[in-house]
Write an enzyme that holds these catalytic residues in place. Structure first.
Site, PDB file in Angstrom:
ATOM      1  CD  GLU A  92      32.168  37.041  36.880  1.00 13.48           C
ATOM      2  OE1 GLU A  92      33.206  36.801  37.497  1.00 13.48           O
ATOM      3  OE2 GLU A  92      31.923  38.149  36.353  1.00 13.48           O
ATOM      4  CG  LEU A  94      29.825  38.354  40.215  1.00 11.70           C
ATOM      5  CD1 LEU A  94      29.753  39.880  40.044  1.00 11.70           C
ATOM      6  CD2 LEU A  94      31.280  37.896  40.264  1.00 11.70           C
ATOM      7  CG  ASP A 220      17.085  50.907  36.390  1.00  8.13           C
ATOM      8  OD1 ASP A 220      16.580  51.762  37.153  1.00  8.13           O
ATOM      9  OD2 ASP A 220      16.557  49.798  36.186  1.00  8.13           O
TER      10      ASP A 220
END
Length: 312
Positions: A92, A94, A220
């Site tokens: 997706e 964003l 991370d």
């Protein structure tokens, strides 16, 4: 249309696919944005032969975090092989900007992510072994070990995520030992091995005051992997596994990008346990060794320095 775009269009089953130009992607992969008839997607491309394993680990990490309903991540869509070699991860799109006004909210939501498995365990105990149907969590089960179902990569190096019940053994063997082995193989450096042999004996005392419950981690979480959109904070590029929540804050403190508001909000939910600062240095050791393995001997001094410091 390039062969990469043709492969993307086939995989997504869209009638339209229009390139929107590069959009970052970090120091390991390239990022591109595409418009489709179902909205925009973000695509990470990497030409390395092992890219599929790396992206499948990232997809599994995003999926795991998504299922907790705690902190926003881009929804992963698919991993495809690229005709010229390598692979691509489609997710997706964003519309993100640098983390700013939502820093405290990220601290709260990250703590919620870290506490979520512990709360599932407490709920299980209350229900005396019967799995309850919690709101939005009926598909989640308590995880009582450390590890992950798939290999994940911190950078492009694979992490060993074999399940283990003992956190100190997991961290020693599958995080530090693995990095030391890589270093020795690539550089022939023996100093790290010799210091680690001494430090390993001291690990139990660093954990004598804490009970570690497995927490789902981003893995991370440095400043380049956090942002915000119109709705609130977003984290991305994960290298997830179930580990000690404190581990998450190690790389966050190494390169900046996190405000006092973030840390205050996090520690209101998860207060620092005795010995926190020394364990944080131990967890930073992993990231310095990992950077040494990725980017060379510029990280040698920091890696050896932390080991000497923890041996005092």
């Amino acid at each position: 249309m390039s062969s990469v775009e043709a492969a993307l269009q086939r995989a997504l089953g869209t009638r339209k696919l229009t390139a929107g130009g590069p959009a970052g992607g970090g120091c390991i992969s390239q990022g591109r944005v595409y418009s489709t008839d179902r909205g925009k997607v973000f695509v990470k491309l990497n030409s390395k032969p092992q890219a599929r394993r790396m992206f499948e680990g990232e997809m599994a990490s995003l999926t795991a975090i998504l299922r907790t309903h705690t902190v926003k991540v881009p929804k992963p869509i698919t991993v495809i092989d690229v005709p010229e070699g390598g692979s691509a991860l489609v997710m997706e799109y964003l519309d993100m900007r640098s983390l700013g006004s939502h820093a405290a909210k990220l601290g709260e939501q990250l703590a919620d992510l870290h506490l979520q498995n512990q709360k599932l365990g407490e709920k299980l105990q209350k229900e005396e072994g019967t799995v309850g149907k919690g709101a939005g969590q009926s598909d989640l089960q308590f995880v009582d070990q450390f590890g992950f179902d798939v290999v994940t990569c911190c950078g492009y190096l694979p992490q060993v995520n074999d399940w283990q019940r003992d956190w100190v053994a997991f961290f020693a063997q599958q995080r530090i030992e693995h990095q030391i082995n890589l270093l020795e193989k690539e550089t022939g450096n023996r100093e790290a091995r010799e210091l680690w042999a001494q430090l390993q004996l001291k690990l139990p005392e660093l954990f004598s005051a804490v009970t570690v419950v497995p927490a789902l981690l981003h893995g991370d979480l440095w400043g380049g992997n956090v942002a915000e959109d119109a709705d609130g904070p977003v984290i991305f590029d994960p290298a997830s596994f179930y580990g000690h929540a404190e581990y998450e804050l190690a790389i966050a403190g190494m390169f900046g990008g996190f405000s006092d508001a973030f840390y205050s909000a996090y520690h209101r939910r998860i207060p620092k346990a005795p010995g926190f600062d020394r364990r944080l240095r131990l967890y930073q050791l992993f990231h310095y060794l990992n950077h040494w393995n990725h980017f060379g001997s510029g990280y040698r001094g920091s890696s050896l320095g932390i080991m000497r410091e923890l041996l005092k």
